[in-house]
Design an enzyme around this catalytic site. Structure first.
Site, PDB file in Angstrom:
ATOM      1  N   GLY A   1     -18.144 -36.682  -8.071  1.00 36.28           N
ATOM      2  CA  GLY A   1     -19.967 -37.502  -8.141  1.00 36.28           C
ATOM      3  C   GLY A   1     -20.164 -36.835  -7.726  1.00 36.28           C
ATOM      4  N   SER A   2     -21.590 -37.492  -7.261  1.00 38.19           N
ATOM      5  CA  SER A   2     -22.569 -36.559  -6.988  1.00 38.19           C
ATOM      6  C   SER A   2     -22.501 -36.522  -5.260  1.00 38.19           C
ATOM      7  CB  SER A   2     -24.285 -37.220  -6.958  1.00 38.19           C
ATOM      8  OG  SER A   2     -24.203 -37.023  -8.520  1.00 38.19           O
ATOM      9  N   THR A   3     -21.379 -37.316  -4.907  1.00 35.12           N
ATOM     10  CA  THR A   3     -21.573 -37.143  -3.233  1.00 35.12           C
ATOM     11  C   THR A   3     -20.692 -35.558  -2.993  1.00 35.12           C
ATOM     12  OG1 THR A   3     -19.464 -38.557  -3.925  1.00 35.12           O
ATOM     13  CG2 THR A   3     -20.424 -39.794  -2.835  1.00 35.12           C
ATOM     14  N   PHE A   4     -20.016 -34.992  -4.021  1.00 30.97           N
ATOM     15  CA  PHE A   4     -19.817 -33.710  -3.870  1.00 30.97           C
ATOM     16  C   PHE A   4     -20.481 -33.016  -3.323  1.00 30.97           C
ATOM     17  CE2 PHE A   4     -17.103 -30.033  -5.114  1.00 30.97           C
ATOM     18  CZ  PHE A   4     -16.286 -29.869  -4.138  1.00 30.97           C
TER      19      PHE A   4
END
Length: 646
Positions: free
Chosen positions: A290-293
C-alpha cells in the site's frame, strides 16, 4: 582293462604331489599374510564386533542477544537406555522403570524384548530420576548424559529463535538455519560384549564426551524486543486485528533489533499452538504494502529525474490509465499540490503518474536494485522473494500505475524495511540479518550475509527522507510524531486480496519509518492485518509507532532535539533505582510524580532510562529494566560427567 606302467603312475603321483605342495605353499603364504601383515586389521575388526557403542549428545551451543543475555541455552540432562540382551527379567524391569519414569509399561516392555543392541527408554530425564535408576541397579539398564534446551527469559522472539526436537536437532527458526553450527559433536560410551550381547566384566570400556557446539550472538536486543512485543500485543488487541507485526532494525548496519509477532506461542510448549503462530511472517509471508511503498516510488522518481521537489500535480481525485480510472482515497481529490504535499496527502494518482513516467523498464530495474521480487539473503529459513512482474506485453500499463502506490506487487516486511533503511542510510542498501557474531572455541567470526550497496545517491536519499519527514510533521503520519525526535515515515492502508479480487472490508494497515531523520538510529515497520473499525494507517498505526519510537530511542540513549518552545515545566532529577526490587523502584519514582513503565519479567532493577540524576521535566516517563532471578539455573558447562550405568 587298461594297464598303466609304473612310470606313468609315478608321474601322476609326482604331479599330484607338486600340486599339493604348491597349494600348501599358497595357503602358507596366505596365512602368513593374514597373520603378519593383516594382523592388526583383523584384530581391530574382531574387537569392533565385540564392542557396543552408545552415542552421547554434544552440548548444543547457546543463543544470546547482542548484549550477551542468554535467550536459549542447553543444560545437562540424562537419557535412559537398555541393552535387551542383558535384561534378566523384562517384565519386572519394565514395571519398575514405568513407575520411576512415568512411562507406559507396555511401551518399555516392547523395547526390552527387541533383538537389538541398544534401545532408548526415555530422554531428558531429571537428576532425581537418573539417580533413582542408578540406585535400582537394574541389569541391562543405564543412564548417559544428554542435554535439554531452556529459555531463561521465557519466550523471547520465539518465531525468530525457533525450537529443537527431542534429539536436540533444530526444527524451526534460527535453531534450524544454524543447526550444523549449534549442534555439538557427538561422543560415545563403549563396552565389550560377548556373543549374547552381555557386557564382559574384564572387557574394554571407554567414554568419549561430546564436544560443545558454537554460540550465536544475535542482533536482537532483549529490552527492545520486549518493548516491541508489548506494543504489538497491545495494538493487535486494541484494534481487533487478526495478526500484528513490529520489525525494528538499525538502518546503518542492517541488524534486526526486534521482531515481534502477535499472536505468539510458548517455546516450552510449542506443540500446543497452531503452526501459524510459529511462523516468522517478517520473512516467510508477503503482502501488498500500500501507501508505505510510495517512499520507494518517490526515491526512484527523484533518482531518475522524472520529478523534483519543485514538481507539482493537480489531483481531481483520479487519473485515467489506458481507459482505467485509478482513484485517490480522497474521492474529491486534493487539487493542486507540491511534490512534498503529494506525500503528505498520500495521493494515489500522483504516484501512479510517477510510475508511468518512469516506464516499466526503469521502474522495474529500480525496484530490483532495492532487492524487490527476489530474496534478500537474510539468515533465516523459508524466505520468499515476493511478486514483482517483469516488463512484458502481457503486463498492462495500469499494473505499473498501481505499483506506484503499492498495489499489484507483494513484499515481505523484511524487504520493505530494508528499503526504508536504504533511504535512511544515505542510499546504501544493507541487507537485514539476525546474527551478529558466531563464536567457537577457536574464536569468533561474522555471519555470511550479502554486502551493502548503493541503490540511490546520498542526495536523493536525503531529499526522500525530508519528504517523509514532512509526511509526519504535516501529513497523514502526524500521529507518529515524537517530541524531540524527528520521525520520518509513511502510513499505509491496503486492501487484502480474496479470491482474486480486492476486499472492501479486509485491510492491511501499516506504518514504516525511521528516526531521528538526520541521524537515524532505528527503522521500524508496524503491520496490522484485518483491523476492525477504523483501519487507516494514519489513525491506528501512527500512534503505535510514536509510542514505540519514544521507548526505543529513549532506551538507546538518543538525545532529544531541543524544543523551539521555551519549557515552563519544572526540571527534576531522576532518582537512582538500580538494584531495587520492582515494587520498591516503582514506589520511589511514583512518589516523585514520575510515570513508570517496567520492561522485563524479573524482580530486580538492572537499568533505567533516563539515567540516575538526569535532569528531566517533572512527570516524565521513566523506563526501568529488570533481570532474571539471580538464583535461576543457567548451567551450560561442557564438562559432562561419565555416563551412569556404563
Amino acid at each position: 582293462m587298461a594297464r598303466y606302467s609304473i612310470a606313468a603312475v609315478q608321474r601322476r603321483v609326482l604331479v599330484l604331489l607338486l600340486i599339493l605342495i604348491a597349494a600348501a605353499g599358497l595357503l602358507t603364504v596366505r596365512l602368513a599374510y593374514l597373520q603378519l601383515w593383516q594382523n592388526e586389521f583383523f584384530q581391530a575388526k574382531a574387537l569392533e564386533q565385540r564392542l557396543q557403542r552408545i552415542p552421547i549428545e554434544g552440548l548444543r551451543g547457546g543463543i544470546y542477544d547482542r548484549n550477551g543475555v542468554p535467550l536459549a541455552v542447553s543444560v545437562s540432562a540424562h537419557t535412559v537406555y537398555a541393552i535387551p540382551a542383558q535384561v534378566e527379567d523384562a517384565q519386572a524391569t519394565a514395571k519398575t522403570l514405568a513407575s520411576m519414569l512415568n512411562v507406559d509399561e507396555e511401551f518399555i516392555l516392547e523395547r526390552l524384548q527387541k533383538h537389538s543392541a541398544v534401545e532408548w527408554i526415555k530422554k531428558k530425564i531429571t537428576d532425581q530420576e537418573a539417580r533413582a535408576i542408578i540406585a535400582a541397579d537394574l541389569p541391562g539398564i543405564g543412564v548417559v548424559p544428554s542435554s535439554t534446551r531452556i529459555y531463561p527469559y521465557g519466550s523471547v522472539a520465539p518465531q525468530v529463535l525457533g525450537f529443537v526436537g527431542i534429539d536436540n536437532q533444530g526444527l524451526e527458526g534460527l535453531e534450524l538455519y544454524y543447526d550444523d553450527f549449534l549442534r555439538g559433536t557427538p561422543g560415545q560410551t563403549i563396552f565389550e560384549r560377548d556373543a549374547q550381547g552381555r557386557a564382559l566384566e574384564d572387557g574394554v570400556r571407554g567414554y568419549l564426551p561430546g564436544k560443545r557446539g558454537g554460540d550465536l550472538i544475535l542482533t536482537l536486543d532483549i529490552f527492545i524486543q520486549r518493548i516491541a512485543e508489548e506494543e504489538v500485543r497491545r495494538a493487535t488487541l486494541e484494534t481487533g486485528s487478526r495478526l500484528g507485526l513490529i520489525l525494528i532494525s538499525d538502518p546503518k548496519t542492517g541488524e534486526i533489533l526486534a521482531t515481534a509477532i502477535y499472536p505468539t506461542f510458548d517455546l516450552e510448549n510449542f506443540a500446543e499452538y497452531p503452526a501459524a503462530n510459529r511462523k516468522n511472517i517478517a520473512v516467510t509471508d508477503t503482502y501488498e504494502p500500500g501507501s508505505t511503498f510510495k517512499a520507494v516510488t518517490a526515491a526512484l522518481a527523484l533518482q531518475e529525474g522524472v520529478a523534483t521537489l519543485h514538481s507539482g500535480f493537480f489531483d481531481p481525485g483520479y487519473i485515467l490509465v489506458s481507459g482505467w480510472r485509478v482513484r485517490c482515497w480522497n474521492r474529491g481529490g486534493h487539487g493542486p499540490q507540491s511534490f512534498v504535499e503529494t506525500m503528505q496527502n498520500s495521493c494515489n494518482p500522483y504516484y501512479a503518474k510517477l510510475a508511468i513516467d518512469l516506464g516499466p523498464e526503469r521502474f522495474y530495474d529500480g525496484l530490483v536494485r532495492f532487492n524487490l521480487g527476489q530474496k534478500t539473503g537474510i539468515d533465516f529459513p523459508g524466505e520468499v522473494g515476493g511478486v514483482l512482474r517483469a516488463p512484458a506485453p502481457s503486463v498492462p500499463l495500469v499494473t505499473w500505475a498501481n505499483m506506484g502506490f503499492g498495489q499489484g506487487l507483494t513484499v515481505t516486511p523484511v524487504q520493505l524495511l530494508a528499503c526504508f533503511g536504504a533511504i535512511a542510510n544515505k542510499g546504501i542498501y544493507t541487507p537485514l540479518h539476525y546474527v551478529k557474531e558466531m563464536v567457537t572455541e577457536e574464536g569468533s567470526f561474522p555471519p555470511d550475509i550479502p554486502e551493502a550497496r548503493q541503490v540511490i545517491s546520498s542526495e536523493i536519499a536525503d531529499t526522500t527522507a525530508y519528504v517523509l519527514r514532512m509526511a509526519v510533521e504535516r501529513g497523514s503520519g502526524k500521529r507518529a510524531e515524537v517530541p524531540g525526535y524527528d520521525v520520518a515515515g509513511k502510513t499505509g492502508t491496503a486492501q487484502l486480496v480474496e479470491h482474486g479480487r480486492y476486499s472492501h472490508s479486509k485491510m492491511v494497515t501499516s506504518f514504516a519509518g525511521f528516526a531521528p531523520k538526520d541521524d537515524p538510529q532505528m527503522a521500524a515497520l508496524l503491520v496490522l492485518w484485518e483491523p476492525q473499525g477504523a483501519f487507516y494507517g494514519g489513525i491506528i498505526a501512527s500512534p503505535v509507532f510514536a509510542r514505540l519510537a519514544e521507548k526505543v530511542l529513549t532506551y538507546m540513549g538518543v538525545e532529544r532535539k531541543a524544543s523551539s518552545r521555551t519549557s515552563t515545566v519544572r526540571q527534576v532529577a531522576v532518582p537512582d533505582v538500580g538494584g531495587m526490587g520492582v515494587e520498591e523502584a516503582v514506589a520511589v519514582l511514583q512518589r516523585q510524580n514520575f510515570r513508570v513503565e517496567v520492561v522485563g519479567p524479573g524482580t530486580r532493577i538492572v537499568g533505567q532510562v533516563p539515567g540516575p540524576e538526569a535532569e528531566v521535566d517533572a512527570g516524565s516517563l521513566v523506563y526501568i529494566y529488570t533481570d532474571i532471578e539471580s538464583g535461576e539455573l543457567l548451567e551450560t558447562t561442557t564438562d559432562q560427567p561419565n555416563p551412569y550405568g556404563a
